[in-house]
Design a protein around this motif. Structure first.
Motif, PDB file in Angstrom:
ATOM      1  N   TYR B  35       0.849  -1.192   0.000  1.00  0.00           N
ATOM      2  CA  TYR B  35       0.000   0.000   0.000  1.00  0.00           C
ATOM      3  C   TYR B  35       0.877   1.232   0.000  1.00  0.00           C
ATOM      4  CZ  TYR B  35      -3.658  -3.267   1.298  1.00  0.00           C
ATOM      5  OH  TYR B  35      -4.537  -4.309   1.312  1.00  0.00           O
ATOM      6  N   GLU B  36       0.625   2.129  -0.915  1.00  0.00           N
ATOM      7  CA  GLU B  36       1.404   3.362  -1.012  1.00  0.00           C
ATOM      8  C   GLU B  36       0.446   4.539  -1.103  1.00  0.00           C
ATOM      9  OE1 GLU B  36       4.666   4.526  -0.848  1.00  0.00           O
ATOM     10  OE2 GLU B  36       3.478   6.362  -0.991  1.00  0.00           O
ATOM     11  N   ARG B  37       0.600   5.494  -0.194  1.00  0.00           N
ATOM     12  CA  ARG B  37      -0.354   6.609  -0.138  1.00  0.00           C
ATOM     13  C   ARG B  37      -0.120   7.660  -1.229  1.00  0.00           C
ATOM     14  NH1 ARG B  37       1.765   9.158   5.616  1.00  0.00           N
ATOM     15  NH2 ARG B  37       3.705  10.026   4.818  1.00  0.00           N
ATOM     16  N   GLU B  38       1.077   7.675  -1.798  1.00  0.00           N
ATOM     17  CA  GLU B  38       1.330   8.634  -2.885  1.00  0.00           C
ATOM     18  C   GLU B  38       0.824   8.067  -4.206  1.00  0.00           C
ATOM     19  OE1 GLU B  38       2.314  11.600  -2.392  1.00  0.00           O
ATOM     20  OE2 GLU B  38       3.033  11.427  -0.326  1.00  0.00           O
ATOM     21  N   ALA B  39       0.744   8.956  -5.213  1.00  0.00           N
ATOM     22  CA  ALA B  39       0.269   8.516  -6.525  1.00  0.00           C
ATOM     23  C   ALA B  39       1.298   7.635  -7.215  1.00  0.00           C
ATOM     24  CB  ALA B  39      -0.043   9.729  -7.395  1.00  0.00           C
ATOM     25  N   GLU B  40       2.568   7.784  -6.802  1.00  0.00           N
ATOM     26  CA  GLU B  40       3.640   7.038  -7.442  1.00  0.00           C
ATOM     27  C   GLU B  40       4.397   6.178  -6.455  1.00  0.00           C
ATOM     28  OE1 GLU B  40       6.654   9.055  -9.945  1.00  0.00           O
ATOM     29  OE2 GLU B  40       5.064  10.570 -10.038  1.00  0.00           O
ATOM     30  N   ILE B  41       4.925   5.075  -6.975  1.00  0.00           N
ATOM     31  CA  ILE B  41       5.751   4.176  -6.174  1.00  0.00           C
ATOM     32  C   ILE B  41       7.159   4.767  -6.043  1.00  0.00           C
ATOM     33  CG2 ILE B  41       6.844   1.889  -6.271  1.00  0.00           C
ATOM     34  CD1 ILE B  41       4.350   0.936  -7.727  1.00  0.00           C
ATOM     35  N   GLY B  42       7.855   4.455  -4.962  1.00  0.00           N
ATOM     36  CA  GLY B  42       9.275   4.814  -4.909  1.00  0.00           C
ATOM     37  C   GLY B  42       9.741   5.496  -3.646  1.00  0.00           C
ATOM     38  N   GLY B  43       8.832   6.042  -2.886  1.00  0.00           N
ATOM     39  CA  GLY B  43       9.245   6.712  -1.652  1.00  0.00           C
ATOM     40  C   GLY B  43      10.107   7.923  -1.955  1.00  0.00           C
ATOM     41  N   ILE B  44      11.022   8.229  -1.064  1.00  0.00           N
ATOM     42  CA  ILE B  44      11.857   9.422  -1.203  1.00  0.00           C
ATOM     43  C   ILE B  44      12.642   9.450  -2.523  1.00  0.00           C
ATOM     44  CG2 ILE B  44      13.890  10.590  -0.245  1.00  0.00           C
ATOM     45  CD1 ILE B  44      11.386  11.195   1.361  1.00  0.00           C
ATOM     46  N   PRO B  45      13.279   8.346  -2.951  1.00  0.00           N
ATOM     47  CA  PRO B  45      14.110   8.436  -4.170  1.00  0.00           C
ATOM     48  C   PRO B  45      13.335   8.877  -5.402  1.00  0.00           C
ATOM     49  CG  PRO B  45      14.511   6.364  -3.022  1.00  0.00           C
ATOM     50  CD  PRO B  45      13.363   7.027  -2.319  1.00  0.00           C
ATOM     51  N   ARG B  46      12.026   8.725  -5.403  1.00  0.00           N
ATOM     52  CA  ARG B  46      11.287   9.028  -6.631  1.00  0.00           C
ATOM     53  C   ARG B  46      11.407  10.492  -7.029  1.00  0.00           C
ATOM     54  NH1 ARG B  46       7.603  10.075  -2.894  1.00  0.00           N
ATOM     55  NH2 ARG B  46       5.927  11.552  -3.331  1.00  0.00           N
ATOM     56  N   HIS B  47      11.728  11.361  -6.091  1.00  0.00           N
ATOM     57  CA  HIS B  47      11.925  12.754  -6.508  1.00  0.00           C
ATOM     58  C   HIS B  47      13.354  13.240  -6.259  1.00  0.00           C
ATOM     59  CE1 HIS B  47      11.166  13.558  -2.305  1.00  0.00           C
ATOM     60  NE2 HIS B  47       9.963  13.049  -2.402  1.00  0.00           N
ATOM     61  N   ILE B  48      14.312  12.293  -6.321  1.00  0.00           N
ATOM     62  CA  ILE B  48      15.710  12.718  -6.210  1.00  0.00           C
ATOM     63  C   ILE B  48      16.409  12.434  -7.528  1.00  0.00           C
ATOM     64  CG2 ILE B  48      17.904  12.376  -5.008  1.00  0.00           C
ATOM     65  CD1 ILE B  48      16.364  12.015  -2.474  1.00  0.00           C
ATOM     66  N   HIS B  49      16.892  13.502  -8.152  1.00  0.00           N
ATOM     67  CA  HIS B  49      17.473  13.367  -9.485  1.00  0.00           C
ATOM     68  C   HIS B  49      18.997  13.405  -9.459  1.00  0.00           C
ATOM     69  CE1 HIS B  49      13.647  14.283 -12.007  1.00  0.00           C
ATOM     70  NE2 HIS B  49      13.333  13.734 -10.838  1.00  0.00           N
ATOM     71  N   HIS B  50      19.592  13.273  -8.267  1.00  0.00           N
ATOM     72  CA  HIS B  50      21.058  13.236  -8.189  1.00  0.00           C
ATOM     73  C   HIS B  50      21.510  11.797  -8.044  1.00  0.00           C
ATOM     74  CE1 HIS B  50      20.321  17.349  -7.064  1.00  0.00           C
ATOM     75  NE2 HIS B  50      19.565  16.905  -6.089  1.00  0.00           N
ATOM     76  N   PRO B  51      22.748  11.528  -8.451  1.00  0.00           N
ATOM     77  CA  PRO B  51      23.243  10.142  -8.371  1.00  0.00           C
ATOM     78  C   PRO B  51      23.694   9.787  -6.956  1.00  0.00           C
ATOM     79  CG  PRO B  51      24.891  11.547  -9.389  1.00  0.00           C
ATOM     80  CD  PRO B  51      23.719  12.430  -9.086  1.00  0.00           C
ATOM     81  N   THR B  52      22.790   9.827  -6.016  1.00  0.00           N
ATOM     82  CA  THR B  52      23.147   9.513  -4.631  1.00  0.00           C
ATOM     83  C   THR B  52      22.570   8.167  -4.212  1.00  0.00           C
ATOM     84  OG1 THR B  52      21.308  10.955  -4.068  1.00  0.00           O
ATOM     85  CG2 THR B  52      23.511  11.857  -3.749  1.00  0.00           C
ATOM     86  N   PHE B  53      22.303   7.316  -5.172  1.00  0.00           N
ATOM     87  CA  PHE B  53      21.800   5.974  -4.892  1.00  0.00           C
ATOM     88  C   PHE B  53      22.595   4.957  -5.705  1.00  0.00           C
ATOM     89  CE2 PHE B  53      18.405   8.822  -3.885  1.00  0.00           C
ATOM     90  CZ  PHE B  53      17.841   8.277  -2.748  1.00  0.00           C
ATOM     91  N   GLY B  54      22.453   3.685  -5.349  1.00  0.00           N
ATOM     92  CA  GLY B  54      22.938   2.600  -6.197  1.00  0.00           C
ATOM     93  C   GLY B  54      24.286   2.020  -5.868  1.00  0.00           C
ATOM     94  N   LEU B  55      25.104   2.691  -5.063  1.00  0.00           N
ATOM     95  CA  LEU B  55      26.471   2.216  -4.854  1.00  0.00           C
ATOM     96  C   LEU B  55      26.541   0.808  -4.278  1.00  0.00           C
ATOM     97  CD1 LEU B  55      28.719   5.200  -3.701  1.00  0.00           C
ATOM     98  CD2 LEU B  55      28.803   3.856  -5.818  1.00  0.00           C
ATOM     99  N   LEU B  56      25.703   0.533  -3.299  1.00  0.00           N
ATOM    100  CA  LEU B  56      25.745  -0.806  -2.684  1.00  0.00           C
ATOM    101  C   LEU B  56      25.012  -1.839  -3.535  1.00  0.00           C
ATOM    102  CD1 LEU B  56      25.018  -0.068   1.100  1.00  0.00           C
ATOM    103  CD2 LEU B  56      27.188  -0.732   0.070  1.00  0.00           C
ATOM    104  N   VAL B  57      23.857  -1.456  -4.063  1.00  0.00           N
ATOM    105  CA  VAL B  57      23.011  -2.435  -4.742  1.00  0.00           C
ATOM    106  C   VAL B  57      23.461  -2.670  -6.177  1.00  0.00           C
ATOM    107  CG1 VAL B  57      20.636  -2.999  -5.416  1.00  0.00           C
ATOM    108  CG2 VAL B  57      21.063  -1.776  -3.271  1.00  0.00           C
ATOM    109  N   PHE B  58      23.842  -1.611  -6.873  1.00  0.00           N
ATOM    110  CA  PHE B  58      24.204  -1.755  -8.294  1.00  0.00           C
ATOM    111  C   PHE B  58      25.676  -1.445  -8.560  1.00  0.00           C
ATOM    112  CE2 PHE B  58      19.636  -0.696  -8.206  1.00  0.00           C
ATOM    113  CZ  PHE B  58      19.145  -1.862  -8.769  1.00  0.00           C
TER     114      PHE B  58
END
Ligand SMILES: Cc1cc2nc3c(=O)[nH]c(=O)nc-3n(C[C@H](O)[C@H](O)[C@H](O)COP(=O)(O)OP(=O)(O)OC[C@H]3O[C@@H](n4cnc5c(N)ncnc54)[C@H](O)[C@@H]3O)c2cc1C
Ligand SMILES: Cc1cc2nc3c(=O)[nH]c(=O)nc-3n(C[C@H](O)[C@H](O)[C@H](O)COP(=O)(O)OP(=O)(O)OC[C@H]3O[C@@H](n4cnc5c(N)ncnc54)[C@H](O)[C@@H]3O)c2cc1C
Lengths: 477, 411
Positions: B35-58
């Protein structure tokens, strides 16, 4: 806004533009008075300086519907409070306005205060609040188990209630508009002339003509009185700062916890709000500035200390908001309501710290005063059969729109405000035209996150209304 | 008691909720709903356009939006319901749900709370001043610019110097909003020091040891006042003020539920396997530890989800004695904040924590007289510190009811 060319001419002979009553100031008092005269059949116009009603004292108070148990005996204030109290409880259901029947406890925290309780009880009884009674420490703490053990005893006042301080005045004005009244926002009255039968008020580059003027301008009251006469009082704004705790804290108390009052202030109160929060405040600080009421960190910290001394578990709860209001106090204790015979003017001033309760009673009093002072010329059109607009219910204890399933998604997650509620607030009889107006009509952005989750969506939605100043501009511009 | 509407209901479609759903699905659990209360899936990262994700997972830096897309590719056979708010959490696996197509009550065999974290905004910080338009948070700013494509102001001051504060700086730059200054109460910035250079390159001054003491503007913000012991009182013209960082868990529905909470942090009690005081409810992600990186939350969600899958087939047991993890006030929170024995055996676990101010020195974990962990560590606020391999014996569970984590030598 392009002015209607016919409004630029100053001729009072244009009967279409002639008002029976012009109310200056859309605080709770101005709204109640507008309602009263509109229902009585008068062509009534409300002029408000701000971008919405409640731009002064009425936007920031404790929201308590007082019984008058501690008001000065035989005062006009007491009479208006008690009349206002009765009328509110008579009409609130028809307007879908909430009332939280909490009752209040005037708690003594030390021996000196304990000694005062008897006097408070006697005064309450003398003021006709006959169900007030003394309760001892054991009963007090079993009713309010979260209070500090320093609480010694209390006077219980079962009739003190909590209401929605914003929906009530909005309902008054909405009902007035239903009876033919009009209002103008962003319209500050700057001057006026009386020609023996009519007032010409200048505001926002226009002239408004009316037979009677009622000054309800709160902290600006003495300045606006000057338009008609030398005021017999001087406004001394008195600031009150508050803290709002998150909804988890509301369960800490059952009743309104009042302090034993001092001669100058009712003191710091703990109360639940209609919206399901816990309110701590207000302070009482005299200041010069009539318009701005900033909150101050040190004072808020002092309030917290005071709150914790009464409710030790308070620090476990989040603070969601801080705000301050300015009481339109004068050098006198009582309200300063008077008519100027021969000048078709009534000043309704110094409605210091009980105006939310008293507003409907003040309105009835002012109508009476007008009839009495100006016999013969106070004939209006036929009285209106009131319509009863049902206000959106914002009280936590009542079913909210999201619970009834209004077919739209929740936009403000903290206060659970739906998209449809926001849209309706911008298109109602008295639509929101400023962010403050939208917040007060819906509670949007009023919660614990202060708009972290919803302000962008609110900005987007509000761009479809007439919200000014806008929350944002198109990024690609 | 029967009649479940689904096997697992996950609340929140951020990295941690998506991860738990992915792990459950991989483990063969069939009926999973998020269940997600926002219109879009993704939580906080969905509106972050900087490359501050992925280092551990990808193993490479990617933007938040790409991060979510990539995570969703790994997640199949999961039902996502957006615009859907869980409004209450009840014992027995029951959830109250509000959605545009009607409200309902559902019952799940297991519930996972993955409701995330937000920043501490203006009011709870008790900032003096008026309440004009233009006072906001990084998260709200990002939604203005990237979600709604709106620009809320033209000249902004950032309060805070955490990593997120510097992402706010980038966000402003990208949107053509002038960053006027950054303000930090402490003597040094909270994020890695080299970021000072980064701000300097952008021509943005950082005022350290400085407090904000006033907000002016009746309708729209026009100025703030700041104060520092060195420079006294200064006025800074701006129409935007961004309170960044100082994260708190978004635990609204947990707080009003039957769950037990940690007395000092008010975070739901959660054990080393992410089970709350009600073993049919897990709590994961930044709701629990505001705020770790998105990648860390994702990895945690995978492990927690796998544990729930095992729980559902009764491979593991959720019952056992509980010890509370107590800690000094300079520790913001610990994960887990309770330890639960499995059956009657010993327990080995890692405990992570955040500190509220920089600290270098010994950290100890004690259980009564016994020292379970003692090492010298260097801790900075807003960063996860993990204390590894702490062992609790069955006899400790029998005799003791709490652990204590202290900055400093054990007494
Ligand atoms: C801290 C605090 C706590 C309180 N708690 C309670 C309570 O619990 N219960 C209770 O009953 N009462 C309470 N009150 C009192 C109550 O809020 C006031 O008595 C009431 O709001 C006064 O209303 P008003 O309409 O007279 O003034 P205001 O609300 O100040 O309205 C005056 C209006 O006139 C407008 N105006 C001014 N000049 C002009 C102009 N030239 N032209 C056009 N418009 C103009 C202003 O913009 C404003 O909107 C409290 C007040 C404060 C400050
Ligand atoms: C402003 C900000 C910037 C950040 N920037 C970065 C960054 O650059 N890099 C990084 O690694 N980390 C960043 N973080 C940390 C961020 O918290 C994590 O990256 C990650 O998003 C945490 O994942 P989560 O799943 O725990 O929570 P979230 O991503 O916050 O997701 C929680 C979800 O739960 C939903 N939800 C909450 N309550 C309910 C409910 N009652 N019903 C239905 N749905 C609900 C929310 O809508 C949300 O979508 C940032 C955090 C913030 C606040």
């Amino acid at each position: 806004m392009a002015a209607n060319p016919s409004q630029e001419t100053n001729l009072p002979s244009q009967t279409a533009l002639m008002w029976d009553v012009i109310v200056i100031g859309g605080g709770v008092v101005g709204c109640a008075i507008t309602r009263r005269f509109a229902l009585a059949g008068a062509k009534t116009l409300l002029l408000e300086r701000g971008g919405d009603i409640l731009s002064g004292a009425s936007k920031a108070n404790s929201a308590i519907l007082h019984t008058g148990f501690d008001a000065p005996p035989d005062s006009l204030e007491l009479a208006c409070m008690q009349a206002g109290y009765r009328e509110y409880l008579d009409i609130n259901e028809r307007l879908n306005l909430p009332v939280l029947k909490t009752g209040a406890l005037v708690v003594a925290w030390n021996d000196a205060q304990l000694a005062q309780l008897d006097g408070i009880l006697t005064k309450a009884h003398n003021n006709g609040v006959n169900d007030a009674r003394m309760i001892g420490q054991t009963a007090l703490l079993s009713r309010e188990p979260n209070l500090s053990r320093d609480a010694l005893a209390a006077v219980e006042v079962p009739g003190e209630y909590v209401i929605d301080p914003w929906s009530a005045p909005l309902a008054y004005l909405t009902q007035a508009v239903g009876a033919g009244a009009q209002y103008r926002f962003d319209t500050e009255v700057l001057s006026g002339e009386f020609d023996g039968s009519f007032w010409q008020l200048s505001a926002a580059g226009q002239t408004f003509a009316g037979r009677f003027v009622i000054n309800c301008t709160g902290t600006n009251g003495d300045n606006i009185e000057q338009i008609c006469r030398k005021p017999a009082f001087e406004i001394r704004p008195r600031k009150g700062q508050f803290l709002v705790y998150d909804k988890t804290a509301a369960g800490l108390i059952n009743s309104i916890i009042l302090p034993v009052p001092t001669p100058t202030t009712k003191g710091v109160v703990l109360t639940r709000t209609a919206f399901g929060n816990l309110l701590l405040g207000p302070t009482a600080e005299e200041q010069e500035d009539r318009w701005n009421a900033p909150v101050e960190r040190d004072i808020l910290q002092g309030l917290i200390e005071k709150g914790v001394s009464m409710l030790p578990d308070l620090p476990q709860h989040e603070i969601t908001a801080t705000y301050a209001g300015l009481r339109p106090a004068t050098q006198f204790k009582d309200y300063q309501i008077s008519a100027e015979a021969g000048k078709n003017w009534v000043g309704v001033n110094g409605i210091r710290s009980t105006g939310l309760t008293a507003a409907l009673g003040i309105a009835a009093h002012v109508e009476h005063l007008l009839m009495e002072t100006f016999p013969g010329i106070t004939r209006f059109g036929p009285a209106k059969t009131p319509t009863w607009p049902r206000m959106p219910m914002l009280a936590e204890a009542e079913p909210r729109a999201y619970q009834q399933g209004d077919g739209s998604e929740i936009i403000c997650h903290c206060e659970r405000v739906t998209r449809r509620e926001i849209e309706q607030a911008m298109s109602g009889v008295v639509p929101a035209e400023s962010l403050g107006g939208l917040r007060r009509r819906t509670r949007v952005m009023m919660g614990r996150c202060n708009g972290f989750y919803c302000s962008a969506r609110v900005a987007e939605l509000s761009s479809k209304g007439k919200i000014s100043p806008p929350l944002a501009e198109d990024r690609d511009q | 008691m029967s009649g479940f509407d689904c096997d697992v209901a996950i609340i929140g479609a951020g990295p941690s909720g998506i991860a738990a759903a992915t792990a459950l699905s991989k483990a063969g659990v069939r009926d999973i709903v998020v269940y997600e209360r926002e219109a879009e899936i993704g939580g906080i990262p969905r509106h972050i356009h900087h490359p501050t994700f992925g280092l551990l997972v990808f193993k490479r830096p990617i933007s938040g939006t790409k991060f979510i897309k990539a995570l969703l590719k790994r997640c199949s056979n999961v039902r996502f319901e957006t615009n859907t708010t869980v409004t209450a959490l009840r014992a027995g696996g029951v959830l109250d749900i509000a959605a545009p197509d009607g409200n309902r009550r559902i019952r799940a065999r297991h519930i996972i709370l993955a409701t995330g974290a937000r920043e501490t905004p203006r009011h709870p910080r008790l900032i003096s001043g008026l309440r004009p338009i233009g006072v906001t948070t990084t998260g709200a700013l990002q939604q203005f610019l990237y979600g709604a494509r709106l620009r809320p102001f033209r000249r902004a001051v950032i309060v805070g110097t955490e990593l997120v504060s510097f992402t706010a700086l980038c966000t402003l730059r990208k949107a053509g909003i002038k960053p006027v200054a950054m303000i930090e109460e402490n003597r040094r910035i909270t994020a890695y020091r080299p970021l000072v250079l980064f701000a300097r390159l952008m021509g943005v001054p950082i005022y350290t040891n400085t407090r904000i003491t006033g907000i002016s503007g009746r309708e729209v913000l026009n100025q703030i006042t700041v104060e520092s012991p060195g420079s006294g009182t200064r006025h800074v013209d701006c129409d935007g003020l961004i309170f960044s960082g100082n994260f708190v868990g978004e635990n609204t529905i947990a707080r009003t539920s039957h769950l037990q909470h940690n007395q000092s942090t008010q975070i739901p009690q959660t054990d080393q396997n992410w089970l709350s005081s009600d073993p049919a409810i897990s709590v994961i992600g930044n709701a629990l530890h505001p705020a770790d990186m998105g990648d860390q939350c994702y990895q945690e969600g995978l492990i927690a989800g796998t544990f729930v899958a095992d729980l559902l087939v009764e491979k593991v047991s959720p019952t056992g004695a509980i010890m509370i993890v107590n800690h000094d006030a300079t520790i913001k929170m610990t994960t887990p904040n309770i330890v639960r024995q499995q059956g009657d055996g010993d327990v080995r676990l890692n405990i992570s924590l955040h500190v509220t101010r920089p600290y270098t020195g010994p950290i100890s974990v004690t259980c009564g007289e016994q020292i379970l962990y003692l090492k010298t560590r260097r801790c900075m606020p807003a960063r996860r510190i993990t204390l590894k391999n702490i062992k609790l014996t069955a006899s400790q569970f029998e005799t003791m009811s709490d652990l204590r984590i202290s900055l400093g030598k054990p007494h």
